[in-house]
Design a protein around this motif. Structure first.
Motif, PDB file in Angstrom:
ATOM      1  N   THR A 144       2.979  -8.892 -11.100  1.00  0.00           N
ATOM      2  CA  THR A 144       4.166  -8.068 -11.315  1.00  0.00           C
ATOM      3  C   THR A 144       5.435  -8.784 -10.877  1.00  0.00           C
ATOM      4  O   THR A 144       5.426  -9.560  -9.919  1.00  0.00           O
ATOM      5  CB  THR A 144       4.061  -6.717 -10.578  1.00  0.00           C
ATOM      6  OG1 THR A 144       5.195  -5.910 -10.931  1.00  0.00           O
ATOM      7  CG2 THR A 144       4.013  -6.891  -9.072  1.00  0.00           C
ATOM      8  N   VAL A 145       6.512  -8.508 -11.595  1.00  0.00           N
ATOM      9  CA  VAL A 145       7.819  -9.038 -11.190  1.00  0.00           C
ATOM     10  C   VAL A 145       8.481  -8.077 -10.195  1.00  0.00           C
ATOM     11  O   VAL A 145       9.570  -8.341  -9.708  1.00  0.00           O
ATOM     12  CB  VAL A 145       8.745  -9.260 -12.412  1.00  0.00           C
ATOM     13  CG1 VAL A 145       8.157 -10.321 -13.326  1.00  0.00           C
ATOM     14  CG2 VAL A 145       9.003  -7.972 -13.155  1.00  0.00           C
ATOM     15  N   LEU A 146       7.811  -6.984  -9.909  1.00  0.00           N
ATOM     16  CA  LEU A 146       8.359  -5.952  -9.021  1.00  0.00           C
ATOM     17  C   LEU A 146       7.816  -6.069  -7.591  1.00  0.00           C
ATOM     18  O   LEU A 146       7.576  -5.068  -6.926  1.00  0.00           O
ATOM     19  CB  LEU A 146       8.030  -4.563  -9.591  1.00  0.00           C
ATOM     20  CG  LEU A 146       8.523  -4.286 -11.004  1.00  0.00           C
ATOM     21  CD1 LEU A 146       7.923  -2.988 -11.527  1.00  0.00           C
ATOM     22  CD2 LEU A 146      10.037  -4.230 -11.023  1.00  0.00           C
ATOM     23  N   LYS A 147       7.624  -7.284  -7.107  1.00  0.00           N
ATOM     24  CA  LYS A 147       7.054  -7.487  -5.761  1.00  0.00           C
ATOM     25  C   LYS A 147       7.874  -6.781  -4.682  1.00  0.00           C
ATOM     26  O   LYS A 147       7.343  -6.099  -3.826  1.00  0.00           O
ATOM     27  CB  LYS A 147       6.957  -8.983  -5.425  1.00  0.00           C
ATOM     28  CG  LYS A 147       5.968  -9.742  -6.254  1.00  0.00           C
ATOM     29  CD  LYS A 147       4.577  -9.530  -5.755  1.00  0.00           C
ATOM     30  CE  LYS A 147       3.639 -10.467  -6.519  1.00  0.00           C
ATOM     31  NZ  LYS A 147       2.274 -10.109  -6.384  1.00  0.00           N
ATOM     32  N   THR A 148       9.204  -6.932  -4.717  1.00  0.00           N
ATOM     33  CA  THR A 148      10.082  -6.310  -3.724  1.00  0.00           C
ATOM     34  C   THR A 148       9.952  -4.792  -3.772  1.00  0.00           C
ATOM     35  O   THR A 148       9.842  -4.130  -2.738  1.00  0.00           O
ATOM     36  CB  THR A 148      11.550  -6.716  -3.957  1.00  0.00           C
ATOM     37  OG1 THR A 148      11.633  -8.138  -3.902  1.00  0.00           O
ATOM     38  CG2 THR A 148      12.462  -6.099  -2.923  1.00  0.00           C
ATOM     39  N   GLU A 149       9.951  -4.240  -4.986  1.00  0.00           N
ATOM     40  CA  GLU A 149       9.841  -2.788  -5.151  1.00  0.00           C
ATOM     41  C   GLU A 149       8.489  -2.273  -4.652  1.00  0.00           C
ATOM     42  O   GLU A 149       8.420  -1.218  -4.015  1.00  0.00           O
ATOM     43  CB  GLU A 149      10.027  -2.412  -6.633  1.00  0.00           C
ATOM     44  CG  GLU A 149      11.429  -2.654  -7.154  1.00  0.00           C
ATOM     45  CD  GLU A 149      11.679  -4.085  -7.631  1.00  0.00           C
ATOM     46  OE1 GLU A 149      12.750  -4.322  -8.199  1.00  0.00           O
ATOM     47  OE2 GLU A 149      10.825  -4.972  -7.415  1.00  0.00           O
ATOM     48  N   MET A 150       7.418  -3.027  -4.912  1.00  0.00           N
ATOM     49  CA  MET A 150       6.080  -2.606  -4.462  1.00  0.00           C
ATOM     50  C   MET A 150       6.003  -2.615  -2.936  1.00  0.00           C
ATOM     51  O   MET A 150       5.395  -1.736  -2.337  1.00  0.00           O
ATOM     52  CB  MET A 150       4.997  -3.502  -5.059  1.00  0.00           C
ATOM     53  CG  MET A 150       4.825  -3.372  -6.568  1.00  0.00           C
ATOM     54  SD  MET A 150       4.508  -1.689  -7.123  1.00  0.00           S
ATOM     55  CE  MET A 150       6.013  -1.327  -8.010  1.00  0.00           C
ATOM     56  N   GLU A 151       6.630  -3.605  -2.311  1.00  0.00           N
ATOM     57  CA  GLU A 151       6.648  -3.656  -0.841  1.00  0.00           C
ATOM     58  C   GLU A 151       7.384  -2.450  -0.271  1.00  0.00           C
ATOM     59  O   GLU A 151       6.932  -1.827   0.692  1.00  0.00           O
ATOM     60  CB  GLU A 151       7.288  -4.958  -0.344  1.00  0.00           C
ATOM     61  CG  GLU A 151       6.414  -6.167  -0.505  1.00  0.00           C
ATOM     62  CD  GLU A 151       5.088  -6.045   0.228  1.00  0.00           C
ATOM     63  OE1 GLU A 151       5.055  -5.570   1.384  1.00  0.00           O
ATOM     64  OE2 GLU A 151       4.065  -6.420  -0.374  1.00  0.00           O
TER      65      GLU A 151
END
Length: 195
Positions: A177-184
């Motif tokens: 996913t390109v949403l690593k920051t959001e997932m964290e």
């Protein structure tokens, strides 16, 4: 918890509906959703699994149900304990055959060579818990499901079995996913919210 996250990250797709685990995993793989919060029996190598909470399978009963008065404190159990044999003849609510929670409930009863009196077969846990709250039925479910539904004040969790029966709830998303920051950030919010 989700509205707070959604305000910060409006592009992340979150579905707050009840789907089967298989349907959720398909939505995730097809990138129709970005993240799933679920219990999973089999893990897929393409997905990231972040443990959020350990949940216990319990017998959900209405707060005035007679099984609640039969339950006793038992060492090693989080909730008052009731003998599963006492639950067998009661009106049981079960999810439809084939669903993961139905399989767990069938396995739990089967382990003790018991056959539940299945009166209600429903497609969703929330519907099942409304039967528990208002129709004197009982249901094997996760303690987490009891505490996160509109009927939580009407339902009591009772521990069952020889030892607590637990399963993990995971935050699941695509590994690439390109949403690593959001997932964290979502992981932090969820962990804080359900402590």
């Amino acid at each position: 918890m989700f509205p707070k996250f959604q305000e910060s990250f409006p592009a992340v797709k979150i579905i707050l509906q009840e789907y089967s685990t298989g349907e959720l995993m398909e939505l995730l793989k097809k990138q129709q959703v970005d993240v799933v919060l679920a219990t999973i029996d089999q893990k897929d190598a393409d997905l990231e699994y972040r443990p959020v909470k350990m949940c216990e399978f319990v017998m959900a009963v209405g707060k005035n149900h007679h099984l609640a008065t039969l339950a006793v404190a038992k060492e090693g159990f989080q909730y008052p304990w009731v003998d599963l044999k006492a639950c067998e003849k009661e009106e049981n609510v079960m999810l439809l055959p084939g669903s993961p929670f139905r399989q767990h409930a069938d396995e739990i009863y089967g382990h003790y060579h018991l056959k539940p009196n299945v009166v209600y077969q429903i497609s969703g846990t929330r519907t099942g818990l409304s039967c528990v709250a208002y129709h004197e039925a009982i249901m094997i479910t996760l303690d987490h499901m009891i505490f996160n539904n509109p009927f939580s004040k009407e339902i009591v969790p009772l521990s069952i079995g020889d030892a607590p029966i637990q399963i993990e709830i995971d935050l699941i998303y695509m590994k690439d996913t390109v949403l690593k920051t959001e997932m964290e950030k979502l992981y932090e919010i969820i962990c804080e919210a359900i402590r």
